[in-house]
Design a protein around this motif. Structure first.
Motif, PDB file in Angstrom:
ATOM      1  N   ALA A  78       8.177  12.358  -9.972  1.00  0.00           N
ATOM      2  CA  ALA A  78       8.173  11.081  -9.193  1.00  0.00           C
ATOM      3  C   ALA A  78       8.879  10.987  -8.235  1.00  0.00           C
ATOM      4  O   ALA A  78       8.445  10.339  -6.779  1.00  0.00           O
ATOM      5  CB  ALA A  78       9.430  10.549 -10.131  1.00  0.00           C
ATOM      6  N   ILE A  79       9.790  11.710  -7.739  1.00  0.00           N
ATOM      7  CA  ILE A  79      10.420  11.915  -5.914  1.00  0.00           C
ATOM      8  C   ILE A  79       9.517  12.018  -5.675  1.00  0.00           C
ATOM      9  O   ILE A  79       9.023  11.806  -3.726  1.00  0.00           O
ATOM     10  CB  ILE A  79      11.749  13.051  -6.068  1.00  0.00           C
ATOM     11  N   ALA A  80       8.844  13.989  -5.774  1.00  0.00           N
ATOM     12  CA  ALA A  80       7.177  14.130  -5.355  1.00  0.00           C
ATOM     13  C   ALA A  80       6.831  13.370  -4.757  1.00  0.00           C
ATOM     14  O   ALA A  80       6.009  12.905  -3.884  1.00  0.00           O
ATOM     15  CB  ALA A  80       7.632  15.376  -6.299  1.00  0.00           C
ATOM     16  N   THR A  81       6.219  12.326  -5.384  1.00  0.00           N
ATOM     17  CA  THR A  81       5.043  11.534  -5.294  1.00  0.00           C
ATOM     18  C   THR A  81       5.898  10.480  -4.561  1.00  0.00           C
ATOM     19  O   THR A  81       4.560   9.925  -3.347  1.00  0.00           O
ATOM     20  CB  THR A  81       4.347  10.762  -6.905  1.00  0.00           C
ATOM     21  N   VAL A  82       6.601   9.706  -4.548  1.00  0.00           N
ATOM     22  CA  VAL A  82       7.618   9.027  -3.502  1.00  0.00           C
ATOM     23  C   VAL A  82       6.806   9.950  -2.215  1.00  0.00           C
ATOM     24  O   VAL A  82       6.924   9.047  -0.709  1.00  0.00           O
ATOM     25  CB  VAL A  82       8.648   8.495  -3.758  1.00  0.00           C
ATOM     26  N   HIS A  83       7.669  11.155  -2.372  1.00  0.00           N
ATOM     27  CA  HIS A  83       7.871  11.432  -0.492  1.00  0.00           C
ATOM     28  C   HIS A  83       6.114  11.892  -0.238  1.00  0.00           C
ATOM     29  O   HIS A  83       5.276  12.008   0.658  1.00  0.00           O
ATOM     30  CB  HIS A  83       8.042  12.837  -0.783  1.00  0.00           C
ATOM     31  N   TRP A  84       5.167  11.950  -1.493  1.00  0.00           N
ATOM     32  CA  TRP A  84       3.557  12.325  -0.803  1.00  0.00           C
ATOM     33  C   TRP A  84       3.210  10.765  -0.606  1.00  0.00           C
ATOM     34  O   TRP A  84       2.222  10.769   0.662  1.00  0.00           O
ATOM     35  CB  TRP A  84       2.970  12.749  -1.920  1.00  0.00           C
ATOM     36  N   ALA A  85       4.147  10.320  -0.577  1.00  0.00           N
ATOM     37  CA  ALA A  85       3.346   8.779  -0.691  1.00  0.00           C
ATOM     38  C   ALA A  85       4.001   7.933   0.342  1.00  0.00           C
ATOM     39  O   ALA A  85       3.145   7.103   1.496  1.00  0.00           O
ATOM     40  CB  ALA A  85       4.162   7.163  -1.354  1.00  0.00           C
ATOM     41  N   GLY A  86       4.631   8.810   1.491  1.00  0.00           N
ATOM     42  CA  GLY A  86       5.073   8.575   2.796  1.00  0.00           C
ATOM     43  C   GLY A  86       4.543   9.415   4.586  1.00  0.00           C
ATOM     44  O   GLY A  86       4.234   9.532   4.971  1.00  0.00           O
ATOM     45  N   ARG A  87       3.632  10.295   3.216  1.00  0.00           N
ATOM     46  CA  ARG A  87       2.889  11.157   4.369  1.00  0.00           C
ATOM     47  C   ARG A  87       1.274  11.308   4.255  1.00  0.00           C
ATOM     48  O   ARG A  87       0.602  11.351   5.258  1.00  0.00           O
ATOM     49  CB  ARG A  87       3.416  13.015   3.978  1.00  0.00           C
ATOM     50  N   ARG A 127      13.711   5.275   0.937  1.00  0.00           N
ATOM     51  CA  ARG A 127      14.036   4.187   0.287  1.00  0.00           C
ATOM     52  C   ARG A 127      12.504   3.408   0.506  1.00  0.00           C
ATOM     53  O   ARG A 127      12.950   2.154   0.256  1.00  0.00           O
ATOM     54  CB  ARG A 127      14.886   3.880   0.760  1.00  0.00           C
ATOM     55  N   ALA A 128      11.378   3.344   1.304  1.00  0.00           N
ATOM     56  CA  ALA A 128      10.645   2.505   1.343  1.00  0.00           C
ATOM     57  C   ALA A 128       9.999   1.715   0.845  1.00  0.00           C
ATOM     58  O   ALA A 128       9.305   3.162  -0.465  1.00  0.00           O
ATOM     59  CB  ALA A 128       9.503   2.902   2.879  1.00  0.00           C
ATOM     60  N   PRO A 129       9.394   0.816   0.733  1.00  0.00           N
ATOM     61  CA  PRO A 129       8.339   0.445  -0.638  1.00  0.00           C
ATOM     62  C   PRO A 129       7.553   1.157  -0.628  1.00  0.00           C
ATOM     63  O   PRO A 129       6.682   1.608   0.584  1.00  0.00           O
ATOM     64  CB  PRO A 129       7.794  -1.345  -0.032  1.00  0.00           C
ATOM     65  N   LEU A 130       6.462   1.208  -2.139  1.00  0.00           N
ATOM     66  CA  LEU A 130       5.816   2.320  -1.958  1.00  0.00           C
ATOM     67  C   LEU A 130       4.339   0.980  -1.827  1.00  0.00           C
ATOM     68  O   LEU A 130       4.216   0.052  -1.307  1.00  0.00           O
ATOM     69  CB  LEU A 130       5.462   2.148  -3.012  1.00  0.00           C
ATOM     70  N   PRO A 131       3.553   1.458  -1.527  1.00  0.00           N
ATOM     71  CA  PRO A 131       2.023   1.038  -0.516  1.00  0.00           C
ATOM     72  C   PRO A 131       1.042   0.475  -1.883  1.00  0.00           C
ATOM     73  O   PRO A 131       0.371   0.113  -1.832  1.00  0.00           O
ATOM     74  CB  PRO A 131       1.028   2.043   0.217  1.00  0.00           C
ATOM     75  N   PHE A 132       1.355   0.086  -3.102  1.00  0.00           N
ATOM     76  CA  PHE A 132       0.681   0.852  -4.011  1.00  0.00           C
ATOM     77  C   PHE A 132       1.685  -0.148  -5.038  1.00  0.00           C
ATOM     78  O   PHE A 132       3.206   0.552  -5.436  1.00  0.00           O
ATOM     79  CB  PHE A 132       0.398   2.171  -4.633  1.00  0.00           C
TER      80      PHE A 132
END
Length: 207
Positions: A78-87, A127-132
């Protein structure tokens, strides 16, 4: 894309090898039998603790897929997914983030230390809002993440918070294999009502 026109489900495990009785493994098998297109991010063979390797592995799994995807992540996944979403960007219709750990608070003995996690890129946790649209499934007694800290992450990400009750870390070690609620949460994410709940934090239940 699935032959039924549904999103491809992409399973994002945590820092573990393949575990036959883990709910993500069981879920993938059930979805395939039901005709869904499913891909699982393979375990990392080397440098497993490296966030860059974990994010790259997820990106490589998503790259050849055609059409929308739905991410089903557990623990460090889950944490990797959030980092992925920022990149990166992809056609993500939603993400189920189950029992994300609190990597910014010292974990129990036997788990990576705060220094190790920082050195390998995991912290600070975005901590940024996810784009999905996303759902955070939280446990009341997760040894890797206190309920208040996980709820704070859900608010930051603008995820809907689903309270599971006392399910430990939602893994075989805590007595949990098959997790039928995952399929219900996937349906919720895929529905119009699921997309509309971005930013809400109602209480869910364990089925």
């Amino acid at each position: 894309m699935s032959p039924t026109g549904q999103s491809t489900v992409v399973i994002v495990p945590g820092l573990r090898d393949h575990v036959a009785d883990h709910w993500q493994t069981v879920l993938a098998e059930r979805l395939v039998k039901a005709g869904r297109a499913v891909r699982t991010v393979p375990p990392v063979a080397a440098e497993r603790l490296s966030l860059d390797v974990q994010v790259g592995n997820l990106a490589a799994t998503l790259a050849p897929l055609d059409g929308p995807v739905l991410l089903v992540a557990h623990s460090a996944g889950a944490i990797a997914t959030v980092h992925w979403a920022g990149r990166h960007r992809a056609d993500v219709r939603g993400a189920l983030l189950a029992t994300p750990p609190d990597f910014e608070t010292p974990l129990p003995d036997g788990y990576p230390t705060p220094v190790e996690l920082a050195d390998h890129g995991w912290t600070p946790v975005p901590r940024a809002p996810l784009p999905f649209p996303s759902l955070v499934a939280a446990s009341a007694d997760d040894p890797l993440g206190a309920p208040g800290r996980v709820a704070e992450l859900a608010r930051n990400w603008r995820s809907r918070l689903v309270q599971l009750g006392a399910v430990g870390h939602l893994n075989p070690a805590s007595g949990h294999g098959e997790w039928p609620l995952a399929e219900e949460l996937i349906r919720m994410l895929e529905s119009d009502s699921g997309s509309a709940t971005l930013g809400a934090t109602p209480t869910g239940g364990q089925s």
